[in-house]
Design an enzyme around this catalytic site. Sequence first.
Site, PDB file in Angstrom:
ATOM      1  N   SER A 136       0.799  -1.276  -0.045  1.00  0.00           N
ATOM      2  CA  SER A 136      -0.072  -0.020   0.236  1.00  0.00           C
ATOM      3  C   SER A 136       0.867   1.292   0.041  1.00  0.00           C
ATOM      4  O   SER A 136       1.572   1.504  -0.986  1.00  0.00           O
ATOM      5  CB  SER A 136      -0.943  -0.083   1.176  1.00  0.00           C
ATOM      6  N   ASP A 275      -2.502   6.117  -3.207  1.00  0.00           N
ATOM      7  CA  ASP A 275      -1.197   5.404  -2.715  1.00  0.00           C
ATOM      8  C   ASP A 275      -0.823   4.256  -3.688  1.00  0.00           C
ATOM      9  O   ASP A 275      -1.266   3.996  -4.826  1.00  0.00           O
ATOM     10  CB  ASP A 275      -1.767   4.769  -1.327  1.00  0.00           C
ATOM     11  N   ASP A 277      -1.330   1.211  -4.021  1.00  0.00           N
ATOM     12  CA  ASP A 277      -2.144   0.153  -4.614  1.00  0.00           C
ATOM     13  C   ASP A 277      -3.454   0.724  -4.886  1.00  0.00           C
ATOM     14  O   ASP A 277      -4.489  -0.046  -5.159  1.00  0.00           O
ATOM     15  CB  ASP A 277      -2.115  -1.211  -3.617  1.00  0.00           C
ATOM     16  N   ASP A 279      -6.062   1.990  -3.224  1.00  0.00           N
ATOM     17  CA  ASP A 279      -7.095   1.614  -2.484  1.00  0.00           C
ATOM     18  C   ASP A 279      -7.720   2.948  -1.444  1.00  0.00           C
ATOM     19  O   ASP A 279      -8.641   2.866  -1.069  1.00  0.00           O
ATOM     20  CB  ASP A 279      -7.180   0.521  -1.476  1.00  0.00           C
TER      21      ASP A 279
END
Length: 489
Positions: A136, A275, A277, A279
Amino acid sequence: MVTTPSFKPTYEQNTFKLSPTATTTTLPWNNTSLPTTPLFGTDGIRGKAGELLTAPMALQIGFWAGQVLPQYCQNPGPIIMGQDTRNSGNMLAMALSAGLTAAGLEVWNLGLCPTPCVAYITSISEAIGGVMISASHNPPEDNGIKFFGSDGTKLSSELQQKIESGIRGTANFPTNHSNWGQHYHRPELVKEYQASLHSPLTPGSLQGMKIVLDLAWGAAVHTAPEVFRGMGAEIICLHDQPNGDRINVNCGSTHLSHLQQAVIEHNANLGFAFDGDADRVLAIDSQGRSIDGDYILYFWGQSLSKARLLPNNLIVTTVMANLGFEHAWNKQGGKILRTKVGDQYVHAEMQRTGSMLGGEQSGHVLCPHYGITGDGLMTALHLATLVKNSGISLAELVDQSFKTYPQLLRNVRVEDRDRRANWKNCEPLVKTIEEAETALADLGRVLVRASGTEPVIRVMVEAINLELAKSWTENIVLAVQQHLLPTKD
């Protein structure tokens, strides 16, 4: 419905087959050094690649996940895999896939994609589960492995504990060593995820908007530009190539300065920072001000409430949410419920209460009307559409909303896992926190916790004025440094 591919596997079957009598002590890779603290944190297993997350460890994780998932999931389908741009991602993906296929599971590898893409494809494909290889917002040297259930939501703590029991050699359930699975590359499925983001929105609804995207050298570098252009927006992209050495470094949702400057320089309507990833997302208004998850929840909550799509005007958030947000929402007849930090806790409370909106100040936002998990791209698209439909700028919406209490957050790096996990046993630190809480009383809040995703103790102090917040933040940080960090000779 996503179907099983008709083409052949992209590489041959495993060349070994485990003995039906094999045990955890005879598995050839069972020599990994394990920490005494739990492997699974608030967002899966995270650590430095090559230290905690090695190829042998990923192999074990995959094998034991492959043993646990079939026992608790009725779906006969594959496990969906994705990854971000980190240099260690391919190594972990191959080792994880080897463990999963050794346990008999079929693997569909999406390749580079956002975490919510894995969750979505898992939910529509009769998959047995999903797994994302990403850390992340963490720095490039870290990586992580996060599992999803067959419904696309994060795997339950119970099943995570069963996987960990296998890794630690304490499993008390039968294992399958008689079959092995196949591995398929399925990057074309990412297009289905992109289409799902567009489907609830009016085509071309972002025409006339200029939007800057900071993609953090991460998982959304290909997906986000296509999604926003597909809605008619003019976009300027920052940090928009796959780069495993630079993912999240001085960019993205944890470092907003480049995006703030770009929004002003390009005279853009707004900007979004993702960020690694994708999410989570934070926004920047036309004046260069950062707009966090509290504001996003407030604006989206107003929109859903007007459309009668927000039962009881209830928003679920965490203990980190600003008091200014809570007071403003309450004045509108709304209600705020707080949980521990972590979007899985927000999701659980939303399920319990039937709430249709929840999220975190950090930019994780969940809206079951449009998605099954926190999704930075989904959130950004809906916020941009909301701004366009309002007829005024995001900056004006912010000015008309609420004033935040000054809130300071400091992260103190504590490498020792045991000290981090047991910080509440440190009497001098606890005493300092209690003194702060007594002094602030109704004028603020104190929150100290061990991060579930990074080797840090997070110290948050919120107060009616900045001076008070600064004073107590410094006192608590000093106590952490004095009593949790090793003494220097």
